[in-house]
Write a protein that holds these residues in place. Sequence first.
Motif, PDB file in Angstrom:
ATOM      1  N   ARG A  19      -5.659   6.194  22.216  1.00 61.48           N
ATOM      2  CA  ARG A  19      -6.959   6.608  22.756  1.00 61.48           C
ATOM      3  C   ARG A  19      -7.793   5.406  23.198  1.00 61.48           C
ATOM      4  O   ARG A  19      -8.511   5.450  24.201  1.00 61.48           O
ATOM      5  CB  ARG A  19      -7.714   7.411  21.702  1.00 61.48           C
ATOM      6  N   GLU A  20      -7.698   4.295  22.458  1.00 55.47           N
ATOM      7  CA  GLU A  20      -8.480   3.108  22.835  1.00 55.47           C
ATOM      8  C   GLU A  20      -7.998   2.553  24.171  1.00 55.47           C
ATOM      9  O   GLU A  20      -8.808   2.161  25.026  1.00 55.47           O
ATOM     10  CB  GLU A  20      -8.365   2.065  21.729  1.00 55.47           C
ATOM     11  N   ARG A  21      -6.700   2.519  24.404  1.00 60.24           N
ATOM     12  CA  ARG A  21      -6.182   2.017  25.694  1.00 60.24           C
ATOM     13  C   ARG A  21      -6.543   2.968  26.839  1.00 60.24           C
ATOM     14  O   ARG A  21      -6.755   2.537  27.977  1.00 60.24           O
ATOM     15  CB  ARG A  21      -4.660   1.850  25.605  1.00 60.24           C
ATOM     16  N   LEU A  22      -6.601   4.279  26.511  1.00 57.87           N
ATOM     17  CA  LEU A  22      -7.035   5.226  27.548  1.00 57.87           C
ATOM     18  C   LEU A  22      -8.491   5.009  27.919  1.00 57.87           C
ATOM     19  O   LEU A  22      -8.877   5.082  29.108  1.00 57.87           O
ATOM     20  CB  LEU A  22      -6.823   6.659  27.066  1.00 57.87           C
ATOM     21  N   GLN A  23      -9.329   4.713  26.913  1.00 58.12           N
ATOM     22  CA  GLN A  23     -10.746   4.492  27.205  1.00 58.12           C
ATOM     23  C   GLN A  23     -10.953   3.219  28.015  1.00 58.12           C
ATOM     24  O   GLN A  23     -11.856   3.136  28.848  1.00 58.12           O
ATOM     25  CB  GLN A  23     -11.535   4.437  25.888  1.00 58.12           C
ATOM     26  N   ARG A  24     -10.126   2.151  27.770  1.00 55.42           N
ATOM     27  CA  ARG A  24     -10.258   0.912  28.527  1.00 55.42           C
ATOM     28  C   ARG A  24      -9.650   1.027  29.923  1.00 55.42           C
ATOM     29  O   ARG A  24      -9.821   0.138  30.751  1.00 55.42           O
ATOM     30  CB  ARG A  24      -9.562  -0.234  27.778  1.00 55.42           C
ATOM     31  N   GLY A  25      -8.976   2.095  30.217  1.00 52.62           N
ATOM     32  CA  GLY A  25      -8.372   2.273  31.533  1.00 52.62           C
ATOM     33  C   GLY A  25      -7.024   1.621  31.669  1.00 52.62           C
ATOM     34  O   GLY A  25      -6.463   1.586  32.777  1.00 52.62           O
ATOM     35  N   GLU A  26      -6.458   1.122  30.572  1.00 50.25           N
ATOM     36  CA  GLU A  26      -5.133   0.531  30.653  1.00 50.25           C
ATOM     37  C   GLU A  26      -4.066   1.601  30.840  1.00 50.25           C
ATOM     38  O   GLU A  26      -3.006   1.325  31.398  1.00 50.25           O
ATOM     39  CB  GLU A  26      -4.852  -0.287  29.402  1.00 50.25           C
ATOM     40  N   ILE A  27      -4.323   2.762  30.321  1.00 50.33           N
ATOM     41  CA  ILE A  27      -3.429   3.904  30.528  1.00 50.33           C
ATOM     42  C   ILE A  27      -4.236   5.002  31.210  1.00 50.33           C
ATOM     43  O   ILE A  27      -5.325   5.365  30.743  1.00 50.33           O
ATOM     44  CB  ILE A  27      -2.858   4.418  29.197  1.00 50.33           C
ATOM     45  N   LEU A  28      -3.693   5.530  32.304  1.00 51.42           N
ATOM     46  CA  LEU A  28      -4.418   6.594  33.015  1.00 51.42           C
ATOM     47  C   LEU A  28      -3.417   7.449  33.773  1.00 51.42           C
ATOM     48  O   LEU A  28      -2.290   7.017  34.060  1.00 51.42           O
ATOM     49  CB  LEU A  28      -5.466   6.007  33.952  1.00 51.42           C
ATOM     50  N   LEU A  29      -3.865   8.677  34.050  1.00 51.07           N
ATOM     51  CA  LEU A  29      -3.074   9.617  34.842  1.00 51.07           C
ATOM     52  C   LEU A  29      -3.756   9.785  36.203  1.00 51.07           C
ATOM     53  O   LEU A  29      -4.964   9.996  36.277  1.00 51.07           O
ATOM     54  CB  LEU A  29      -2.969  10.971  34.141  1.00 51.07           C
ATOM     55  N   ARG A  30      -2.956   9.725  37.250  1.00 52.80           N
ATOM     56  CA  ARG A  30      -3.488   9.871  38.608  1.00 52.80           C
ATOM     57  C   ARG A  30      -2.727  11.007  39.295  1.00 52.80           C
ATOM     58  O   ARG A  30      -1.502  10.943  39.451  1.00 52.80           O
ATOM     59  CB  ARG A  30      -3.312   8.570  39.393  1.00 52.80           C
ATOM     60  N   ARG A  31      -3.468  12.056  39.629  1.00 51.73           N
ATOM     61  CA  ARG A  31      -2.836  13.214  40.277  1.00 51.73           C
ATOM     62  C   ARG A  31      -2.654  12.896  41.762  1.00 51.73           C
ATOM     63  O   ARG A  31      -3.612  12.557  42.462  1.00 51.73           O
ATOM     64  CB  ARG A  31      -3.701  14.459  40.106  1.00 51.73           C
ATOM     65  N   THR A  32      -1.441  13.008  42.250  1.00 49.23           N
ATOM     66  CA  THR A  32      -1.129  12.778  43.659  1.00 49.23           C
ATOM     67  C   THR A  32      -1.004  14.073  44.450  1.00 49.23           C
ATOM     68  O   THR A  32      -1.054  14.057  45.670  1.00 49.23           O
ATOM     69  CB  THR A  32       0.168  11.973  43.793  1.00 49.23           C
ATOM     70  N   ALA A  33      -0.803  15.203  43.762  1.00 49.34           N
ATOM     71  CA  ALA A  33      -0.729  16.520  44.406  1.00 49.34           C
ATOM     72  C   ALA A  33      -0.944  17.567  43.331  1.00 49.34           C
ATOM     73  O   ALA A  33      -1.083  17.250  42.133  1.00 49.34           O
ATOM     74  CB  ALA A  33       0.613  16.715  45.120  1.00 49.34           C
ATOM     75  N   ASN A  34      -0.980  18.834  43.749  1.00 56.30           N
ATOM     76  CA  ASN A  34      -1.145  19.911  42.763  1.00 56.30           C
ATOM     77  C   ASN A  34       0.047  19.988  41.813  1.00 56.30           C
ATOM     78  O   ASN A  34      -0.108  20.423  40.664  1.00 56.30           O
ATOM     79  CB  ASN A  34      -1.328  21.251  43.472  1.00 56.30           C
ATOM     80  N   ASP A  35       1.206  19.538  42.285  1.00 49.63           N
ATOM     81  CA  ASP A  35       2.408  19.642  41.474  1.00 49.63           C
ATOM     82  C   ASP A  35       2.996  18.275  41.153  1.00 49.63           C
ATOM     83  O   ASP A  35       4.188  18.158  40.863  1.00 49.63           O
ATOM     84  CB  ASP A  35       3.460  20.501  42.166  1.00 49.63           C
ATOM     85  N   ALA A  36       2.178  17.187  41.245  1.00 48.87           N
ATOM     86  CA  ALA A  36       2.692  15.848  40.982  1.00 48.87           C
ATOM     87  C   ALA A  36       1.610  14.999  40.344  1.00 48.87           C
ATOM     88  O   ALA A  36       0.421  15.178  40.622  1.00 48.87           O
ATOM     89  CB  ALA A  36       3.189  15.200  42.272  1.00 48.87           C
ATOM     90  N   VAL A  37       2.061  14.037  39.495  1.00 43.59           N
ATOM     91  CA  VAL A  37       1.137  13.170  38.795  1.00 43.59           C
ATOM     92  C   VAL A  37       1.854  11.852  38.531  1.00 43.59           C
ATOM     93  O   VAL A  37       3.099  11.781  38.513  1.00 43.59           O
ATOM     94  CB  VAL A  37       0.652  13.813  37.474  1.00 43.59           C
TER      95      VAL A  37
END
Length: 879
Positions: A84-102
Amino acid sequence: MGRLAPRPLLLALLSLALCRGRVVRVPAGSLARVVGTELVIPCNVSDYDGPSEQNFDWSFSSSGSSFVELASTWEVGFPAQLYRERLQRGEILLRRTANDAVELHIKNVQPSDQGHYKCSTPSTDATVQGNYEDIVQVKVLADSLHVAASPPPSPGLSLRQGEPFELRCVASTASTLHTHLALLWELRHRATRRGVLALTHEGRLRPGPGYEQRYHSGDLRLDTVGSDGYRLSVSRALAEDQGTYRCVVSEWIEEQGNWQEIQEKAVDVATVVMQPTVLRAAVGRNTSVAEGKELDLSCNITTDRADDVRPEVTWYFRRTPDNALPGAHVLARLDRDSLVHSSPHVALSHVDVRSYHLLVRDVSRENTGYYFCHVALWAPGHNRTWHKVAEATSVPAGVDVTWIEPDYQVYLNASKVPEFSDDLTELECRVVDTKRAEASARFTVSWYYRVNRRNDDALTNELLAVMDADWTLKYGERSKQRARDGDFIFSKEHSDTFGFRIQRTTEEDRGNYYCVVSAWTKQRNNSWAKSKDVFSKPVHIFWASEDSVLVVKARQPKPFFAAGNTFEMTCKVSSKNIKSPRYSVLITAEKPVGDVSSPNETKYIISLDQDSVVKLENWTDASRVDGVVLEKVQEDEFRYRMYQTQVSDAGLYRCVVTAWSPVRGSLWREAATSLSNPIEIDFQTSGPVFNASVYSDTPSVIRGDLIKLFCIVTVEGAAVDPDDMAFDVSWFAVHSFGLDKAPVLLSSLDRKGIVTTAQRDWKSDLSLERVSVLEFLLQVHGSEDQDFGNYYCSVTPWVKSPTGSWQKEAEIYSKPIFITVKMDVLNAFKYPLLIGVGLSTVIGLLSCLIGYCSSHWCCKKEVQETRRERRRLMSMEMD
């Protein structure tokens, strides 16, 4: 057998339909990344039911057995506490590229991130089919890429254009996996970066934008030195090579058949500073040279280059003191191969290493201007190419070509001056006292018109015509149209004499005229240059404009005469302010006011034009065709005679005189017109008085009947013998209830008994006869409806005078009588009634016949009567 063949295909399709379901995919195989770089893992889902936008859950396992929740697109509390700490720092993130892709992004990958990553999707399908998760393995490699400059970077590498230079860098890797290295030499100058030359991971050399030609010519090379050295070689440095050079190295690995960059490092190797080449060009001071002599100018070059550079020298000429190359005329050029390009009268020579001379032979006035030289230094390149390393332009040097100016005077003379409008004007422009003029010199002329404006007394000069050196004449706006019409004539009488004619001078042409004579000298290229302009003194063209005056006086030599005598009238003409006048005369007669036919009507009788041609105008008396004469007694006196005057000739007679002035030889222009005083013809007679009246016994007739109309003439006053009287009788009709339409001539009978009948559009006929001496009968035979209207007659009496001549009296008119043509109703409806009754009878009989036949033959039927049993009615009690 034929029926069992399709069974395997049906089973395959059935199994495909049953196995189809949700499919979740991540990259196949394993992924390798270097410590400190970014990890990107794509994941997509297909063949699913439910909403188009799907959610994804990511989990991680270092061993591949037990997974820990990493990130989710829809559940906030999904990640484990560890991430959770790495997610808050932005080191880990999810980026949606389409409705059916990430995509899963992990920045700054560490060795602890090595392991298995699982992508799963929550079910939105109606039935559970397919796979809902997929796993990919990630390997984290140690940073084993080494990049350095060899030797260490220097603060600056100073070069001049054309000099060679080399740059080196060292790159190596100790990766445990099979990787390739790619290298790019990059130039950074100020805020821009450009790729110079690259070695791809596939071992191919690729020049950057703008370096293709230098690479293919061999000027730009990339070589390997040893096992880890890379050398950039430039054989000829250019000005655009200045800047900081970087060695950019990237490491590539093959994944799923494609090459993927996993790491990149760069190092600054050297900063190249281009020293400008010192180059100066100078031309001598301003000078002057006599026309026909030689002009010698030198271009001295100063430079700090002593190597194998070659100069290119170009001499330019301009009319203005400006050394800008665009628009300048090239005189001569010495290219870098020492070849001279020039015209026949211009020479360019190389005196020593730093001096170049320009020689212009037989200079003329057109050589007056400013001269300067342009020098460019060229350095040889690879494969016989050349590069410009410096250029310079000298300050212009002014050259003044002196010549002996021709000396001459110009005189303008008016050989013909107009005294009146439309007169001829002739001007002669002559060149006199010519001195110091060459034999090949020629003179041309320009004509100008000057007028004083009344508003501010400003002088306005207008160009009439200008003559070029080849004697081509060009007209100004004022004279263009009149020159085309032949009114303005410009001529060249001799080599030193020019003429200007105005065929018809108008008042607008009054003013001052002057000429400008230009001397032209022939040049070396057979062209002509203007050397001098001399103005003449103006000539004033003016005449006093006064109104034309024309006075005509009519006189009657014999004031008293009787009918049948000759009437004579003379007209004396006097004029002022009219040039060479000729006169045309028109005799008019105005009837007295009491005339009924045309009160105050003016008739044209006879005319005589300015060429003494006589013409009868409206003289319509056929019996007296030669009864009027108009002749010229003197240039300003005319006489009119009328023989055998009649009583009908009474009236006021005048002379209408028009003065004409000659224009352009045979043409004439109307100058003025005047009317003489009237001369009256009045007969004092005591003869009979005639009256006319119309009478009819049948003022109202039925169509087809005869209409009789009598024109009765009565005589009052002195008794006249019937043999001494004759009448011209004409009948007129106005076919309307009022007299609002024009009368129509029906028939006429002259005094000799000749009857003339007009043509009509309907069937009724006309006849006119003399019943007695004073009665005339008009008959309309077979009258029509169109014959109704007002009828009247006109009578012109003729009385025999004591001298035996017949005198025509004034025409008299009767009062109209209205004739009505009625329709015969019985005759009009007799035939239509008979025809209608006959047709009705025939149609009735025919209808009866048709009805009888139809009922007798067509509608006859046999009817069989049904036999009825006779039964008595039963009583109600029995029922």
